[in-house]
Design a protein around this motif. Sequence first.
Motif, PDB file in Angstrom:
ATOM      1  N   LEU A 155       0.828  -1.216   0.000  1.00  0.00           N
ATOM      2  CA  LEU A 155       0.000   0.000   0.000  1.00  0.00           C
ATOM      3  C   LEU A 155       0.861   1.264   0.000  1.00  0.00           C
ATOM      4  O   LEU A 155       0.361   2.363  -0.237  1.00  0.00           O
ATOM      5  N   GLY A 156       2.146   1.100   0.339  1.00  0.00           N
ATOM      6  CA  GLY A 156       3.029   2.268   0.392  1.00  0.00           C
ATOM      7  C   GLY A 156       2.853   3.084   1.659  1.00  0.00           C
ATOM      8  O   GLY A 156       3.094   4.292   1.669  1.00  0.00           O
ATOM      9  N   ILE A 157       2.428   2.435   2.738  1.00  0.00           N
ATOM     10  CA  ILE A 157       2.278   3.151   4.011  1.00  0.00           C
ATOM     11  C   ILE A 157       3.384   2.711   4.979  1.00  0.00           C
ATOM     12  O   ILE A 157       4.172   1.819   4.664  1.00  0.00           O
ATOM     13  N   ASP A 158       3.440   3.340   6.146  1.00  0.00           N
ATOM     14  CA  ASP A 158       4.503   3.037   7.113  1.00  0.00           C
ATOM     15  C   ASP A 158       4.486   1.565   7.507  1.00  0.00           C
ATOM     16  O   ASP A 158       3.419   0.982   7.717  1.00  0.00           O
ATOM     17  N   ILE A 159       5.679   0.998   7.650  1.00  0.00           N
ATOM     18  CA  ILE A 159       5.810  -0.393   8.087  1.00  0.00           C
ATOM     19  C   ILE A 159       6.502  -0.351   9.454  1.00  0.00           C
ATOM     20  O   ILE A 159       7.711  -0.121   9.530  1.00  0.00           O
ATOM     21  N   PRO A 160       5.751  -0.526  10.530  1.00  0.00           N
ATOM     22  CA  PRO A 160       6.353  -0.330  11.852  1.00  0.00           C
ATOM     23  C   PRO A 160       7.480  -1.313  12.171  1.00  0.00           C
ATOM     24  O   PRO A 160       8.312  -1.022  13.021  1.00  0.00           O
ATOM     25  N   LEU A 161       7.534  -2.453  11.471  1.00  0.00           N
ATOM     26  CA  LEU A 161       8.600  -3.424  11.741  1.00  0.00           C
ATOM     27  C   LEU A 161       9.779  -3.277  10.776  1.00  0.00           C
ATOM     28  O   LEU A 161      10.657  -4.128  10.743  1.00  0.00           O
ATOM     29  N   SER A 162       9.804  -2.196  10.010  1.00  0.00           N
ATOM     30  CA  SER A 162      10.924  -1.959   9.115  1.00  0.00           C
ATOM     31  C   SER A 162      12.184  -1.702   9.941  1.00  0.00           C
ATOM     32  O   SER A 162      12.265  -0.705  10.669  1.00  0.00           O
ATOM     33  N   GLY A 163      13.146  -2.614   9.837  1.00  0.00           N
ATOM     34  CA  GLY A 163      14.387  -2.463  10.600  1.00  0.00           C
ATOM     35  C   GLY A 163      14.231  -2.718  12.086  1.00  0.00           C
ATOM     36  O   GLY A 163      15.114  -2.396  12.872  1.00  0.00           O
ATOM     37  N   PRO A 175      14.782  -2.194  18.074  1.00  0.00           N
ATOM     38  CA  PRO A 175      15.523  -1.711  16.897  1.00  0.00           C
ATOM     39  C   PRO A 175      16.730  -2.612  16.601  1.00  0.00           C
ATOM     40  O   PRO A 175      17.372  -3.113  17.514  1.00  0.00           O
ATOM     41  N   ILE A 176      17.013  -2.821  15.332  1.00  0.00           N
ATOM     42  CA  ILE A 176      18.163  -3.633  14.913  1.00  0.00           C
ATOM     43  C   ILE A 176      19.259  -2.684  14.448  1.00  0.00           C
ATOM     44  O   ILE A 176      18.981  -1.714  13.743  1.00  0.00           O
ATOM     45  N   GLU A 177      20.493  -3.019  14.816  1.00  0.00           N
ATOM     46  CA  GLU A 177      21.605  -2.167  14.385  1.00  0.00           C
ATOM     47  C   GLU A 177      22.170  -2.654  13.069  1.00  0.00           C
ATOM     48  O   GLU A 177      22.396  -3.848  12.877  1.00  0.00           O
ATOM     49  N   HIS A 178      22.400  -1.705  12.174  1.00  0.00           N
ATOM     50  CA  HIS A 178      23.081  -2.054  10.926  1.00  0.00           C
ATOM     51  C   HIS A 178      24.568  -2.236  11.219  1.00  0.00           C
ATOM     52  O   HIS A 178      25.202  -1.391  11.846  1.00  0.00           O
ATOM     53  N   LYS A 179      25.129  -3.375  10.783  1.00  0.00           N
ATOM     54  CA  LYS A 179      26.556  -3.619  11.016  1.00  0.00           C
ATOM     55  C   LYS A 179      27.336  -3.199   9.773  1.00  0.00           C
ATOM     56  O   LYS A 179      27.152  -3.753   8.691  1.00  0.00           O
ATOM     57  N   ALA A 180      28.216  -2.227   9.956  1.00  0.00           N
ATOM     58  CA  ALA A 180      28.977  -1.709   8.808  1.00  0.00           C
ATOM     59  C   ALA A 180      29.802  -2.814   8.166  1.00  0.00           C
ATOM     60  O   ALA A 180      30.063  -2.790   6.949  1.00  0.00           O
ATOM     61  N   ASP A 181      30.223  -3.808   8.978  1.00  0.00           N
ATOM     62  CA  ASP A 181      31.039  -4.887   8.407  1.00  0.00           C
ATOM     63  C   ASP A 181      30.206  -6.127   8.092  1.00  0.00           C
ATOM     64  O   ASP A 181      30.751  -7.221   7.922  1.00  0.00           O
ATOM     65  N   CYS A 182      28.900  -5.972   7.999  1.00  0.00           N
ATOM     66  CA  CYS A 182      28.046  -7.123   7.653  1.00  0.00           C
ATOM     67  C   CYS A 182      28.498  -7.678   6.294  1.00  0.00           C
ATOM     68  O   CYS A 182      28.580  -6.941   5.316  1.00  0.00           O
ATOM     69  N   PRO A 183      28.782  -9.000   6.220  1.00  0.00           N
ATOM     70  CA  PRO A 183      29.266  -9.561   4.945  1.00  0.00           C
ATOM     71  C   PRO A 183      28.201  -9.565   3.861  1.00  0.00           C
ATOM     72  O   PRO A 183      28.513  -9.743   2.682  1.00  0.00           O
TER      73      PRO A 183
END
Length: 240
Positions: free
Chosen positions: A203-211, A227-235
């Motif tokens: 629908l193009g609306i907010d996804i509360p579980l995004s990330g 919240p999930i952290e983005h890992k800069a060194d994620c392979p």
Amino acid sequence: MYSDRYSRQIMIPEFGDDGQEKLTDSSVLIIGAGGLGTTLMYHLAAAGIGTIGIADHDIVSASNLNRQYIHFEDDIGSLKVISASRKLRQFNSSLNIIPHATAINKDNAYEIISQYDIVALAVDNAQARMIVNEACVELGKPFVDGGINGFIGTSVFVNPHETPCLACLYGTELPPEERFSSLSSVVGTIASIEATSVIQYLLGIDIPLSGKLLYYDAKEALFERIPIEHKADCPICGNK
Ligand SMILES: [Zn+2]
């Protein structure tokens, strides 16, 4: 414009005829036709998503029937994708239901996933989860994941290059394979949450579980959004 069939969801302000048309024109691939997948496919077919692919290589067994209610006793011994497709076509004959009678693996993941707008992951093993995660990040394909272990359930929405991926969350080392316990009502809760994320995306609306990771403890009737952290060194998704 749309028949009575969808009138109650078209009433939702974020839907309307336009939203319904978006769903009609959309495609989703459900990976896994087990407990999560079968609940997901009912919700997505009920909502009127125009094209629904189902990928699974397994056959229906008696031990599936405590939670996989798209399969009936007569289906024991049949391919799950065939059993599920037959029911979904009866349930909503306007949809295009595409069975893929195969497990998703490194050889076929890209070709199958690339045919769809979004993926709903409904598997019970880390290996399949990681193969799909890598293919979706590579293809830039959004996906929702769900997991179950007894009274505990989780779900997360990944939009590659915008959110962290599953390797950021779980790492890439595969845990030993195990058979998880599974109760229909808890499975249904997580599958319903996955279906809602898919519909929100389309629908193009907010996804509360995004990330974010949803953690559900049914023993305590507790939902947490972490919240999930983005890992800069994620392979898989790092520095891309
Ligand atoms: Zn990552």
